[in-house]
Scaffold this motif. Structure first.
Motif, PDB file in Angstrom:
ATOM      1  N   ALA A  52       0.884  -1.140  -0.130  1.00 35.03           N
ATOM      2  CA  ALA A  52       0.080   0.030   0.026  1.00 35.03           C
ATOM      3  C   ALA A  52       0.977   1.248   0.031  1.00 35.03           C
ATOM      4  O   ALA A  52       1.971   1.322   0.564  1.00 35.03           O
ATOM      5  CB  ALA A  52      -1.031   0.045   1.299  1.00 35.03           C
ATOM      6  N   TYR A  53       0.462   2.365  -0.658  1.00 38.19           N
ATOM      7  CA  TYR A  53       0.954   3.505  -0.671  1.00 38.19           C
ATOM      8  C   TYR A  53       1.423   4.009   0.830  1.00 38.19           C
ATOM      9  O   TYR A  53       0.550   4.075   1.670  1.00 38.19           O
ATOM     10  CB  TYR A  53       0.132   4.578  -1.567  1.00 38.19           C
ATOM     11  CG  TYR A  53       1.001   6.034  -1.448  1.00 38.19           C
ATOM     12  CD1 TYR A  53       1.667   6.184  -2.604  1.00 38.19           C
ATOM     13  CD2 TYR A  53       0.636   6.934  -0.543  1.00 38.19           C
ATOM     14  CE1 TYR A  53       2.340   7.488  -2.671  1.00 38.19           C
ATOM     15  CE2 TYR A  53       1.416   8.210  -0.743  1.00 38.19           C
ATOM     16  CZ  TYR A  53       2.143   8.479  -1.942  1.00 38.19           C
ATOM     17  OH  TYR A  53       2.723   9.813  -2.038  1.00 38.19           O
ATOM     18  N   SER A 115       1.024   0.389  -4.832  1.00 38.41           N
ATOM     19  CA  SER A 115      -0.367   0.797  -5.277  1.00 38.41           C
ATOM     20  C   SER A 115      -0.514   2.256  -5.032  1.00 38.41           C
ATOM     21  O   SER A 115       0.209   2.887  -4.225  1.00 38.41           O
ATOM     22  CB  SER A 115      -1.319   0.153  -4.617  1.00 38.41           C
ATOM     23  OG  SER A 115      -1.401  -1.470  -4.781  1.00 38.41           O
ATOM     24  N   PRO A 117      -2.172   5.784  -4.193  1.00 41.38           N
ATOM     25  CA  PRO A 117      -3.202   6.044  -2.950  1.00 41.38           C
ATOM     26  C   PRO A 117      -4.582   6.092  -3.261  1.00 41.38           C
ATOM     27  O   PRO A 117      -4.759   6.249  -4.416  1.00 41.38           O
ATOM     28  CB  PRO A 117      -2.583   7.721  -2.723  1.00 41.38           C
ATOM     29  CG  PRO A 117      -1.947   7.979  -3.777  1.00 41.38           C
ATOM     30  CD  PRO A 117      -1.387   6.946  -4.675  1.00 41.38           C
ATOM     31  N   VAL A 118      -5.267   5.638  -2.202  1.00 44.88           N
ATOM     32  CA  VAL A 118      -6.616   5.411  -2.349  1.00 44.88           C
ATOM     33  C   VAL A 118      -7.426   7.025  -2.101  1.00 44.88           C
ATOM     34  O   VAL A 118      -7.069   7.394  -0.986  1.00 44.88           O
ATOM     35  CB  VAL A 118      -7.379   4.423  -1.606  1.00 44.88           C
ATOM     36  CG1 VAL A 118      -8.750   4.403  -1.623  1.00 44.88           C
ATOM     37  CG2 VAL A 118      -6.786   3.003  -1.946  1.00 44.88           C
ATOM     38  N   VAL A 119      -7.953   7.539  -2.949  1.00 45.65           N
ATOM     39  CA  VAL A 119      -8.735   8.919  -2.739  1.00 45.65           C
ATOM     40  C   VAL A 119      -9.939   8.721  -2.223  1.00 45.65           C
ATOM     41  O   VAL A 119     -10.846   8.014  -2.761  1.00 45.65           O
ATOM     42  CB  VAL A 119      -8.527   9.981  -3.872  1.00 45.65           C
ATOM     43  CG1 VAL A 119      -9.058  11.097  -3.415  1.00 45.65           C
ATOM     44  CG2 VAL A 119      -6.909   9.996  -4.114  1.00 45.65           C
ATOM     45  N   ALA A 120     -10.624   9.198  -0.865  1.00 42.50           N
ATOM     46  CA  ALA A 120     -11.618   9.339  -0.542  1.00 42.50           C
ATOM     47  C   ALA A 120     -12.729   9.717  -1.350  1.00 42.50           C
ATOM     48  O   ALA A 120     -12.549  10.777  -2.137  1.00 42.50           O
ATOM     49  CB  ALA A 120     -12.009   9.729   0.673  1.00 42.50           C
ATOM     50  N   ASN A 121     -14.069   9.124  -1.613  1.00 45.56           N
ATOM     51  CA  ASN A 121     -15.085   9.619  -2.591  1.00 45.56           C
ATOM     52  C   ASN A 121     -16.138   9.966  -2.059  1.00 45.56           C
ATOM     53  O   ASN A 121     -16.860   9.075  -1.349  1.00 45.56           O
ATOM     54  CB  ASN A 121     -15.153   8.604  -3.744  1.00 45.56           C
ATOM     55  CG  ASN A 121     -16.229   9.254  -4.915  1.00 45.56           C
ATOM     56  OD1 ASN A 121     -15.910  10.337  -5.290  1.00 45.56           O
ATOM     57  ND2 ASN A 121     -17.139   8.555  -5.159  1.00 45.56           N
ATOM     58  N   GLU A 152     -16.158  15.856  -5.501  1.00 47.66           N
ATOM     59  CA  GLU A 152     -15.245  15.536  -6.461  1.00 47.66           C
ATOM     60  C   GLU A 152     -15.472  16.093  -7.770  1.00 47.66           C
ATOM     61  O   GLU A 152     -14.551  16.951  -8.432  1.00 47.66           O
ATOM     62  CB  GLU A 152     -14.895  14.233  -6.376  1.00 47.66           C
ATOM     63  CG  GLU A 152     -14.124  13.758  -5.092  1.00 47.66           C
ATOM     64  CD  GLU A 152     -15.065  13.419  -4.100  1.00 47.66           C
ATOM     65  OE1 GLU A 152     -14.558  13.500  -3.121  1.00 47.66           O
ATOM     66  OE2 GLU A 152     -16.374  13.148  -4.464  1.00 47.66           O
ATOM     67  N   LYS A 185     -16.875   8.113 -10.000  1.00 50.85           N
ATOM     68  CA  LYS A 185     -16.146   7.007  -9.073  1.00 50.85           C
ATOM     69  C   LYS A 185     -16.995   5.861  -9.119  1.00 50.85           C
ATOM     70  O   LYS A 185     -16.872   4.978  -8.383  1.00 50.85           O
ATOM     71  CB  LYS A 185     -15.597   7.500  -7.876  1.00 50.85           C
ATOM     72  CG  LYS A 185     -14.452   8.567  -7.843  1.00 50.85           C
ATOM     73  CD  LYS A 185     -13.092   7.944  -8.165  1.00 50.85           C
ATOM     74  CE  LYS A 185     -12.169   8.730  -7.926  1.00 50.85           C
ATOM     75  NZ  LYS A 185     -11.961  10.469  -8.036  1.00 50.85           N
ATOM     76  N   THR A 187     -19.895   5.882  -7.391  1.00 50.36           N
ATOM     77  CA  THR A 187     -20.860   6.264  -6.215  1.00 50.36           C
ATOM     78  C   THR A 187     -22.237   6.925  -6.512  1.00 50.36           C
ATOM     79  O   THR A 187     -22.331   7.597  -7.427  1.00 50.36           O
ATOM     80  CB  THR A 187     -20.162   7.127  -5.175  1.00 50.36           C
ATOM     81  OG1 THR A 187     -18.789   6.543  -4.826  1.00 50.36           O
ATOM     82  CG2 THR A 187     -20.916   7.143  -3.833  1.00 50.36           C
TER      83      THR A 187
END
Length: 526
Positions: A52-53, A115, A117-121, A152, A185, A187
C-alpha cells in the motif's frame, strides 16, 4: 641443432603432456566417484509483493533460505539491491543472494508493486427548490428545480436519471418520484420525492386565542395567541403580517388590529380583531329563577334557571361551572350547590345555592327562602344578612317579613368562611331553614397563580379517526396541584368525517377563582 632434431623433441614433449593430462583426468574421475554431490541452496518468499502507498517495507520479512546439506541458512541471505520506495507508486525490484558452505550460490529477483494512494470519494447530493405540493391540473416536470452536486465532480445535474415517476396531476393523491445520479467514481445517490396533488387549494385561516378585553395600562402584543394554519402548508404563523394596529392601552376605547397571511399558492386570508380597552373590570353576576325548595323524588338540574351576566362580556351563562352539588332528591334534607363563573379578564364570582328537599305535605306547602345576594365579600365591606333575602309560601304568599336570622357569625374584618342561618314559618306552622355560607376574601389575591392547561395529544387527525377532546389534556395549579378534573370543554367543532381545521376551547378555574382558557387547533386531513 638442426630443424629435424628440434621437431622430434617438440613431438615428444606434446605426447608426454597429453599422457599426463589423460592420467590426471582419470584420477580426478575416480575421486569424484568417491565424493557426495553438492546441491544449490534455495530462497523462498512468503510476504506479499503488493504494498500500500506509504506503508513500511522490510525486504527480509518473509524471506527464508534452505540448503540440502546446510539446512536453514536464512541468516546468510544478502540483499544485493533494493530500490523500493513506498512513497511513490510504481514497480520495483529486490535482488537476494545466498551461498552455502560449498560455495554454491542462489539468487532471487523479487518484483514489488506499490499501489497508487486511495482517494476518498464523497457521494453526490440532491437539492430541490421546486414545490412538491401541487393542485389538480398543474403542470409538473420532475426535473424542474432539481440539482445534484458532488465534492469531487462538481455539478452532476445533467447526469440525473429518473428511475420512476407515477405523478398524475389530473387525479388528487400522493405520488413518488425516484431520482438517481452517479459520479465518476461510480458512487450512486438515490432520492425518493413525495409529491402531493390536491383537488382544491384551501385558503389559510387566522385564529386568535388572546383576550380582546384589556385594562388601561396593560401590555399588548398583537401577535400573542394569534396563529395561522393552511390545509396544504400546515402551520404558517411565521408568515403573519400586521396590516394595521391602532391599539393604545393608555386610553380607554375600542380599537382594531388587522392581520393578513398568504399561503404558498398565493391564497390570502385577512382577520380583523376588535380590542376593547376599559378602565375598570366589573365582576360577573349570577341570577337564579329556579326554586330552591324540592319535594322528595323531584327531578333536579342544577343549571336550570341559573344565568350569569358581565358588564363587559355580556351574557356568559355558558361559562358557568358547577363547583359542587350534593343534592339528593331521594332523601329529605338541606343541600348546597356552588356555582362559579369567570369573565374574559379572569375575574370570577361564586354563588352558593341552598336547596331544601322535603317530604310532600298534602295539607300545607312549606315556605321558601331565596337568596339573590353574593356569598363572596371583600374585607371591610358592609354586610346586611337580610339584603337579597326573600320568603314566599304557596298558601300565605310573600312572607319575607317573617324571616328570622337564627345565627350570623360573619366578620368582614377577617378573611374566612362564615355561616348565616335563616328561618321562616308560615301560618300553618310549617318552617323552612336556609344555611348560607359567606366567604370573606382579601381585596387582592396577588399570591395566587393562575392555573395552566397542557395538551400532549396530536392535533393532526386522519379522516374517520376517533377524537376525544379530553384525551391528553391536563391542568395544574401552583396552589391546588392537579385540577384536570375541573377542565370544561367550552366548545368543540371537530368533525373527523370532513377534512378541515377545527377548534376546541378548554377552560379551567382554580379554587381561588382564577381561570385559564386554551384554544386548540385540530387539523383533519385525508
Amino acid at each position: 641443432m638442426n630443424k629435424k632434431h628440434q621437431s622430434s623433441i617438440q613431438k615428444f614433449a606434446l605426447s608426454t603432456t597429453t599422457l599426463l593430462m589423460g592420467l590426471s583426468m582419470a584420477l580426478s574421475h575416480d575421486a569424484q566417484a568417491e565424493t557426495a554431490p553438492s546441491y544449490v541452496p534455495k530462497i523462498t518468499n512468503t510476504a506479499t509483493n503488493t504494498l500500500a502507498y506509504g506503508s513500511t517495507f522490510n525486504p527480509l520479512t518473509g524471506i527464508t533460505a534452505t540448503d540440502t546439506e546446510d539446512g536453514n541458512i536464512t541468516s546468510k541471505v544478502v540483499v544485493v539491491s533494493n530500490n523500493v520506495n513506498t512513497k511513490v507508486a510504481g514497480t520495483y525490484t529486490v535482488v537476494y543472494q545466498v551461498t552455502d558452505s560449498n560455495n554454491n550460490t542462489f539468487k532471487l529477483t523479487r518484483t514489488i508493486v506499490v499501489s497508487a494512494p486511495v482517494v476518498a470519494n464523497t457521494a453526490p447530493v440532491f437539492k430541490f427548490t421546486a414545490t412538491s405540493a401541487l393542485t389538480v391540473g398543474n403542470a409538473f416536470n420532475p426535473l424542474t428545480g432539481v440539482t445534484a452536486t458532488d465534492v469531487e465532480d462538481g455539478d452532476l445535474t445533467s447526469k440525473i436519471v429518473i428511475v420512476s415517476n407515477n405523478v398524475n396531476t389530473q387525479v388528487a393523491g400522493a405520488y413518488q418520484v425516484t431520482y438517481e445520479v452517479k459520479d465518476s467514481k461510480g458512487t450512486t445517490a438515490r432520492y425518493i420525492r413525495n409529491v402531493s396533488v390536491s383537488a382544491v387549494n384551501n385558503p389559510p385561516k387566522i385564529v386568535s386565542t388572546g383576550s380582546n378585553n384589556l385594562l388601561v395600562g396593560a401590555t399588548f402584543n398583537p401577535l400573542t395567541g394569534v396563529t395561522a394554519t393552511d390545509t396544504e402548508d400546515g402551520v404558517i404563523t411565521p408568515k403573519l403580517v400586521i396590516v394595521s394596529n391602532n391599539v393604545n392601552t393608555q386610553v380607554a376605547g375600542t380599537y382594531q388590529v388587522v392581520y393578513s397571511v398568504t399561503d404558498s399558492k398565493g391564497n390570502k386570508a385577512n382577520f380583523t380583531r376588535n380590542i376593547l380597552v376599559s378602565g375598570v373590570n366589573t365582576a360577573p353576576k349570577f341570577a337564579s329563577s329556579a326554586s330552591n325548595n324540592l319535594t322528595v323524588g323531584a327531578t333536579f338540574n342544577p343549571l336550570t334557571g341559573v344565568s350569569a351576566t358581565d358588564a363587559e362580556d355580556g351574557n356568559i351563562t355558558a361559562k358557568i361551572v358547577v363547583v359542587s352539588n350534593n343534592v339528593n332528591t331521594q332523601v329529605a334534607g338541606t343541600y348546597q350547590v356552588v356555582y362559579k363563573v369567570t369573565d374574559s379578564r379572569g375575574v370570577s364570582s361564586t354563588l352558593t345555592r341552598n336547596v331544601l328537599v322535603s317530604a310532600p305535605v298534602a295539607a300545607n306547602n312549606a315556605p321558601k327562602i331565596t337568596n339573590t345576594s353574593s356569598n363572596t365579600l371583600t374585607l371591610n365591606s358592609v354586610f346586611n344578612p337580610l339584603a337579597g333575602i326573600t320568603a314566599v309560601d304557596t298558601e300565605d304568599g310573600n312572607i319575607t317579613a317573617k324571616v328570622v336570622v337564627v345565627s350570623n357569625n360573619v366578620n368582614t374584618k377577617v378573611a374566612g368562611t362564615y355561616q348565616v342561618v335563616y328561618k321562616v314559618t308560615d301560618t300553618k306552622g310549617s318552617s323552612y331553614t336556609l344555611n348560607r355560607s359567606v366567604t370573606v376574601i382579601p381585596q387582592t389575591t396577588l399570591a395566587n397563580t393562575p392555573p395552566k392547561i397542557t395538551n400532549t395529544a396530536s392535533n393532526n387527525l386522519k379522516l374517520g379517526a376517533t377524537f376525544n377532546a379530553l384525551t391528553g389534556v391536563t391542568a395544574t395549579d401552583a396552589e391546588d396541584g392537579n385540577i384536570t378534573a375541573k377542565i370544561v370543554v367550552v366548545s368543540n367543532t371537530v368533525n373527523t368525517k370532513i377534512a378541515g381545521t377545527y377548534q376546541v376551547v378548554y377552560k379551567v378555574t382554580d379554587a381561588m377563582g382564577n381561570s385559564y382558557t386554551l384554544t386548540r387547533n385540530v387539523l383533519v386531513s385525508a
